[in-house]
Design an enzyme around this catalytic site. Structure first.
Site, PDB file in Angstrom:
ATOM      1  N   ASP A 298       4.320  13.411  -5.413  1.00 35.68           N
ATOM      2  CA  ASP A 298       3.597  12.074  -4.876  1.00 35.68           C
ATOM      3  C   ASP A 298       3.993  11.643  -3.679  1.00 35.68           C
ATOM      4  O   ASP A 298       4.610  13.378  -3.013  1.00 35.68           O
ATOM      5  CB  ASP A 298       4.025  11.124  -5.870  1.00 35.68           C
ATOM      6  CG  ASP A 298       3.916   9.595  -5.259  1.00 35.68           C
ATOM      7  OD1 ASP A 298       3.000   9.501  -5.174  1.00 35.68           O
ATOM      8  OD2 ASP A 298       5.228   8.634  -5.412  1.00 35.68           O
ATOM      9  N   SER A 299       3.856  10.954  -2.695  1.00 32.70           N
ATOM     10  CA  SER A 299       3.750  10.494  -1.134  1.00 32.70           C
ATOM     11  C   SER A 299       5.314  10.280  -1.034  1.00 32.70           C
ATOM     12  O   SER A 299       5.917  10.043  -0.112  1.00 32.70           O
ATOM     13  CB  SER A 299       3.803  10.313  -0.946  1.00 32.70           C
ATOM     14  OG  SER A 299       3.083   8.821  -1.797  1.00 32.70           O
TER      15      SER A 299
ATOM     16  N   CYS B 160      -0.782   2.092  -8.583  1.00 35.62           N
ATOM     17  CA  CYS B 160      -0.154   2.958  -7.921  1.00 35.62           C
ATOM     18  C   CYS B 160       1.039   3.325  -8.823  1.00 35.62           C
ATOM     19  O   CYS B 160       1.684   2.580  -9.227  1.00 35.62           O
ATOM     20  CB  CYS B 160       0.319   2.019  -6.530  1.00 35.62           C
ATOM     21  SG  CYS B 160       1.234   2.550  -5.417  1.00 35.62           S
TER      22      CYS B 160
ATOM     23  N   GLU C 267      10.054   2.458  -0.758  1.00 29.75           N
ATOM     24  CA  GLU C 267      10.332   3.700  -0.120  1.00 29.75           C
ATOM     25  C   GLU C 267      11.679   3.698   0.712  1.00 29.75           C
ATOM     26  O   GLU C 267      12.995   4.029   0.862  1.00 29.75           O
ATOM     27  CB  GLU C 267       9.537   4.377   0.700  1.00 29.75           C
ATOM     28  CG  GLU C 267       8.301   5.184   0.021  1.00 29.75           C
ATOM     29  CD  GLU C 267       8.970   5.689  -0.760  1.00 29.75           C
ATOM     30  OE1 GLU C 267       9.731   7.007  -0.228  1.00 29.75           O
ATOM     31  OE2 GLU C 267       8.234   6.279  -1.901  1.00 29.75           O
TER      32      GLU C 267
HETATM   33  N1  DGL Z   1       2.691   6.404  -5.134  1.00 31.70           N
HETATM   34  C1  DGL Z   1       1.497   6.307  -4.645  1.00 31.70           C
HETATM   35  C2  DGL Z   1       0.156   6.172  -5.895  1.00 31.70           C
HETATM   36  O1  DGL Z   1       0.295   5.912  -6.612  1.00 31.70           O
HETATM   37  C3  DGL Z   1       1.679   5.864  -3.296  1.00 31.70           C
HETATM   38  C4  DGL Z   1       0.536   6.196  -2.278  1.00 31.70           C
HETATM   39  C5  DGL Z   1       1.906   6.731  -0.977  1.00 31.70           C
HETATM   40  O2  DGL Z   1       2.206   6.870  -0.566  1.00 31.70           O
HETATM   41  O3  DGL Z   1       0.902   4.965  -0.128  1.00 31.70           O
HETATM   42  O4  DGL Z   1      -0.880   5.682  -5.103  1.00 31.70           O
END
Ligand code: DGL
Length: 270
Positions: free
Chosen positions: A7-8, A194, A162
């Protein structure tokens, strides 16, 4: 052996948690690109470059199968990765097909033509990049006809989560739900598109009202991974389980521990 989860940032932990609850013995190697989060305000090339770098790090550590537990990466990069980047013997799977299969009441791998489904008015909440990709609508059109999707780009929510600012995250969710409802007053279903949003799922549910069926990914992705591994057990790979982050490990593990309500230790990577 370990399955990779990418994940990001922290959002993929909601998927990891559901996978661990369903398959407690399955080893998982998590990679959070916290140094570059959020992805949702980036351009597709940027998302592709960051996602391939993270997935490569998981391949280098022995994972053969990586779940992109990030809708933004799944929407902006997955197809391009599958078409020309994923090496032989490796596999990368995204998170929104299981969700759309649940919404359209399809079993895994049902490739029959699109048909009328029970829901007509669907609200989609996702990052700006996911919304502008129209990937949800594209995947939905393969399976269902006559569904009206109203998408709300939820700017700021990932950043607030975050940063650990849950008060701001809640206020933003409520204003995004209000904005959506001005355009679609009575959605039958809402998609939390998300993987960060399950961390504020109760706020979405409260703001949407009890008549709206809320589709959230973690359990659906866990069920689909379970099904996949039963058919492809050789994809467990040779990696070691753990938690990696490109961010500051101490700060990331403090938030992860808070979200998952158990102690988690992260290792820093470049
Ligand atoms: N958890 C990521 C998603 O499902 C978040 C993306 C982001 O970093 O903006 O889209």
């Amino acid at each position: 052996m370990a399955v990779g989860i990418f994940d990001s940032g922290l959002g993929g932990l909601t998927v990891l948690d559901a996978v661990q609850k369903r398959m407690p013995d399955l080893p998982l190697l998590y990679y959070g690109d916290n140094a570059h989060t959020p992805y949702g305000t980036r351009v597709p090339d940027d998302i592709y470059n960051l996602t391939t770098a993270g997935v490569q790090a998981l391949f280098d550590r022995g994972c053969d199968l990586v779940i992109l537990a990030c809708n933004t990466a799944s929407a902006a990069a997955l197809r391009r990765m599958q078409e020309g980047w994923v090496p032989e013997g490796k596999r990368v799977l995204g998170v929104f097909v299981p969700l759309i299969e649940a919404l359209t009441e399809r079993n895994w791998g049902d490739n029959s033509p699109p048909r009328q489904v029970a829901v007509n008015d669907v609200a989609l909440f996702a990052t700006p990049a996911t919304v502008s990709s129209r990937a949800f609508q594209r995947e939905l059109a393969f399976r269902a006809i006559g569904v009206d999707v109203e998408a709300q780009p939820c700017g700021g929510v990932v950043d607030a989560i975050e940063a650990g600012d849950m008060i701001l995250a809640e206020a933003l969710v409520r204003s995004h739900v209000e904005a959506l409802k001005r355009r679609m007053p009575r959605p039958q279903a809402a998609i939390l598109g998300c993987t960060h949003y399950p961390l504020v799922e109760d706020v979405f549910r409260d703001a949407l009202g009890e008549d709206v069926a809320v589709y959230s990914q973690p359990n659906l992705v866990a069920a689909s991974l379970d099904d996949y591994l039963q058919r492809r057990p050789e994809m467990l790979g040779s990696g070691k389980p753990g938690f990696l982050t490109t961010g500051d490990p101490k700060s990331v593990e403090a938030k992860a521990t808070l979200f998952l309500r158990r102690k988690i230790s992260f290792e820093g990577v470049e």
